[in-house]
Design a protein around this motif. Structure first.
Motif, mmCIF file in Angstrom:
data_model
loop_
_atom_site.group_PDB
_atom_site.id
_atom_site.type_symbol
_atom_site.label_atom_id
_atom_site.label_comp_id
_atom_site.label_asym_id
_atom_site.label_seq_id
_atom_site.Cartn_x
_atom_site.Cartn_y
_atom_site.Cartn_z
ATOM 1 N N ARG A 159 0.105 3.546 4.857
ATOM 2 C CA ARG A 159 0.097 3.614 6.537
ATOM 3 C C ARG A 159 -1.222 3.983 6.911
ATOM 4 N N SER A 160 -2.001 5.086 6.135
ATOM 5 C CA SER A 160 -3.171 5.734 6.705
ATOM 6 C C SER A 160 -4.208 4.796 6.608
ATOM 7 N N PRO A 161 -5.098 4.784 7.501
ATOM 8 C CA PRO A 161 -6.433 3.931 7.458
ATOM 9 C C PRO A 161 -7.145 4.306 6.328
ATOM 10 N N ILE A 162 -7.371 5.465 5.841
ATOM 11 C CA ILE A 162 -8.390 5.794 4.659
ATOM 12 C C ILE A 162 -7.515 5.232 3.384
ATOM 13 N N GLY A 163 -6.201 5.290 3.337
ATOM 14 C CA GLY A 163 -5.275 4.647 2.228
ATOM 15 C C GLY A 163 -5.671 3.249 1.906
ATOM 16 N N ARG A 164 -5.701 2.502 3.335
ATOM 17 C CA ARG A 164 -5.765 1.167 3.216
ATOM 18 C C ARG A 164 -7.337 0.870 2.927
ATOM 19 N N LEU A 165 -8.265 1.477 3.326
ATOM 20 C CA LEU A 165 -9.628 1.182 3.121
ATOM 21 C C LEU A 165 -9.887 1.269 1.532
ATOM 22 N N ALA A 166 -9.411 2.503 1.019
ATOM 23 C CA ALA A 166 -9.308 2.632 -0.485
ATOM 24 C C ALA A 166 -8.708 1.390 -1.225
ATOM 25 N N LEU A 167 -7.447 0.826 -0.670
ATOM 26 C CA LEU A 167 -6.740 -0.323 -1.272
ATOM 27 C C LEU A 167 -7.691 -1.436 -1.347
ATOM 28 N N ALA A 168 -8.369 -1.600 0.049
ATOM 29 C CA ALA A 168 -9.207 -2.997 0.028
ATOM 30 C C ALA A 168 -10.322 -2.811 -0.807
ATOM 31 N N ASN A 169 -11.039 -1.779 -0.819
ATOM 32 C CA ASN A 169 -12.227 -1.599 -1.610
ATOM 33 C C ASN A 169 -11.888 -1.756 -3.244
ATOM 34 N N THR A 170 -10.636 -1.265 -3.721
ATOM 35 C CA THR A 170 -10.285 -1.458 -4.897
ATOM 36 C C THR A 170 -9.909 -2.837 -5.186
ATOM 37 N N ILE A 171 -9.288 -3.626 -4.463
ATOM 38 C CA ILE A 171 -9.086 -5.122 -4.780
ATOM 39 C C ILE A 171 -10.280 -5.726 -4.586
ATOM 40 N N ALA A 172 -11.220 -5.386 -3.892
ATOM 41 C CA ALA A 172 -12.445 -6.103 -4.018
ATOM 42 C C ALA A 172 -13.256 -6.041 -5.360
ATOM 43 N N LEU A 173 -12.912 -4.987 -6.174
ATOM 44 C CA LEU A 173 -13.382 -4.673 -7.526
ATOM 45 C C LEU A 173 -12.610 -5.022 -8.600
ATOM 46 N N ALA B 292 -1.911 -5.445 -5.700
ATOM 47 C CA ALA B 292 -1.825 -4.039 -5.391
ATOM 48 C C ALA B 292 -1.092 -3.160 -6.134
ATOM 49 N N GLY B 293 -0.043 -3.725 -6.829
ATOM 50 C CA GLY B 293 1.211 -2.781 -7.310
ATOM 51 C C GLY B 293 0.717 -1.740 -7.824
ATOM 52 N N SER B 294 -0.190 -1.492 -9.121
ATOM 53 C CA SER B 294 -0.334 -0.396 -9.834
ATOM 54 C C SER B 294 -1.311 0.538 -8.960
ATOM 55 N N PHE B 295 -2.024 0.348 -8.009
ATOM 56 C CA PHE B 295 -2.812 1.129 -7.251
ATOM 57 C C PHE B 295 -2.055 1.790 -6.302
ATOM 58 N N GLU B 296 -1.258 0.877 -5.643
ATOM 59 C CA GLU B 296 -0.711 1.353 -4.416
ATOM 60 C C GLU B 296 0.243 2.585 -4.599
ATOM 61 N N GLU B 297 0.831 2.691 -5.739
ATOM 62 C CA GLU B 297 1.836 3.638 -5.910
ATOM 63 C C GLU B 297 0.796 5.113 -6.153
ATOM 64 N N ILE C 177 -23.627 7.201 -7.613
ATOM 65 C CA ILE C 177 -22.685 6.237 -8.232
ATOM 66 C C ILE C 177 -21.432 5.900 -7.093
ATOM 67 N N TYR C 178 -20.877 7.156 -6.485
ATOM 68 C CA TYR C 178 -20.097 7.323 -5.589
ATOM 69 C C TYR C 178 -20.356 6.382 -4.472
ATOM 70 N N PHE C 179 -21.626 6.509 -3.845
ATOM 71 C CA PHE C 179 -21.820 5.786 -2.591
ATOM 72 C C PHE C 179 -21.849 4.525 -2.971
ATOM 73 N N VAL C 180 -22.207 3.998 -4.228
ATOM 74 C CA VAL C 180 -22.439 2.576 -4.680
ATOM 75 C C VAL C 180 -20.947 1.950 -4.558
ATOM 76 N N LEU C 181 -20.119 2.888 -5.098
ATOM 77 C CA LEU C 181 -18.659 2.424 -5.484
ATOM 78 C C LEU C 181 -18.172 2.271 -4.111
ATOM 79 N N MET C 182 -18.439 3.037 -3.318
ATOM 80 C CA MET C 182 -17.742 2.863 -2.012
ATOM 81 C C MET C 182 -18.261 2.030 -0.948
ATOM 82 N N THR C 183 -19.621 1.709 -1.141
ATOM 83 C CA THR C 183 -20.287 0.914 0.179
ATOM 84 C C THR C 183 -20.267 -0.558 -0.374
ATOM 85 N N ASN C 184 -20.383 -0.811 -1.567
ATOM 86 C CA ASN C 184 -20.535 -1.959 -2.259
ATOM 87 C C ASN C 184 -19.369 -2.948 -1.839
#
Lengths: 175, 128
Positions: free
Chosen positions: A115-129, A163-168, B67-74
């Motif tokens: 729900r939270s914007p930061i959580g979604r940002l973290a999920l989107a960043n994770t999926i990108a990597l 998303a499964g493993s990260f989402e929880e 490293i954290y900055f790269v990890l978050m901004t890339n």
């Protein structure tokens, strides 16, 4: 979390401000890499002002959970993430160094519970990597993901795979 | 000995960065190129910075911070680049299987309009 009409007028300190202050102060000390007291005092003042400005003006910082469970999930998330990052790179190298690039990319949907914007940002960043995926767009609770090897276009299947493993874990930290 | 370990980290990072460069040349379209660039440069940067920490133990906190900055901004930059590429209708490779975003944009019912944040009225986006 208070659910009344007064939510728009932040009290003092604004919700989430202290935790943000601590994070910013740690960043300040890490950047300076010195235990000098003058540096610490100046840092405390500067990060206090920044934390106040951001926490008072944005709701994004309010939902982060600073509990032992949240900390555990942060560690678990970090471990899973690093493994996935290495896997993503090896998969990418396999494609890049293959004699003939034979991929079937496409854009698929992933639905998130966060729900939270930061959580979604973290999920989107994770999926990108993580292996073979790249977030193209985000509308409400649907992430549009460019997948380098489409195996399914079903929302549920893709969501569980990506998303499964990260989402929880993220759900426990950010809500 | 410690410098040798650091050098190995940096070498591994350089291999990943080289792969990223090769990926940019070899991948068939803009989106797959962004994918190759994002992942390999993130890990490559992390390994190079970790190797640097063996050479200069005094920098370790600053390096962790970098490293954290790269990890978050890339990933954020990859997100912005790919979204911009999609908005100006950069063609996808002919091997593309599915395009859920185009389906939802064309349907228009399920997806809520978000006004200016979505890049202007639909008519404007057909110009390219």
């Amino acid at each position: 979390m208070p659910v009344n009409g007064q939510e728009n007028r932040p009290g003092f300190p604004p919700q989430g401000m202290v935790s943000l202050w601590v994070v910013l102060f740690v960043v300040w000390m890490a950047a300076n890499s010195t235990p000098a007291i003058e540096v610490a005092l100046l840092g405390a003042a500067v990060t206090f002002a920044l934390a106040y400005a951001f926490a008072a003006s944005s709701e994004a910082w309010r939902r982060i959970r600073w509990t032992p469970a949240g900390f555990y999930h942060f560690l678990a998330y970090t471990g899973t993430f690093l493994v996935e990052l290495v896997k993503a790179n090896l998969a990418m190298m396999r494609i890049v160094y293959s004699p003939r690039i034979d991929i079937r990319p496409g854009i698929v949907r992933v639905r998130t519970r966060l729900r939270s914007p930061i959580g979604r940002l973290a999920l989107a960043n994770t999926i990108a990597l993580t292996p073979g995926s790249l977030v193209l767009d985000l509308k409400d609770d649907v992430l549009y993901i460019h997948w380098i090897d489409v195996r399914s276009t079903d929302v549920e299947v893709v969501s569980a795979a990506m998303a499964g493993s990260f989402e929880e874990h993220l759900e426990q930290i950010f809500g | 000995m410690i410098e040798l370990i650091g050098s190995l980290f940096i070498l591994a990072g350089a291999v990943f960065l080289f792969s990223a460069g090769l990926g940019l040349l070899r991948m068939p379209d803009a989106y797959t190129r962004i994918q190759a660039g994002t992942k390999a440069t993130t890990l490559g940067n992390m390994l190079v910075l970790a190797g640097l920490a063996f050479y200069h133990p005094g920098w370790i906190f600053k390096l962790i911070l970098v490293i954290y900055f790269v990890l978050m901004t890339n990933p954020v930059s990859s997100h912005a680049l790919s979204r911009a590429a999609y908005r100006i209708r950069t063609p996808m490779t002919s091997a593309t299987m599915a395009d859920a975003l185009a389906e939802d944009d064309a349907g228009g019912d399920g997806a809520p309009p978000e006004g200016s944040a979505r890049g202007g009225p639909p008519g404007e986006r057909t110009g390219r």
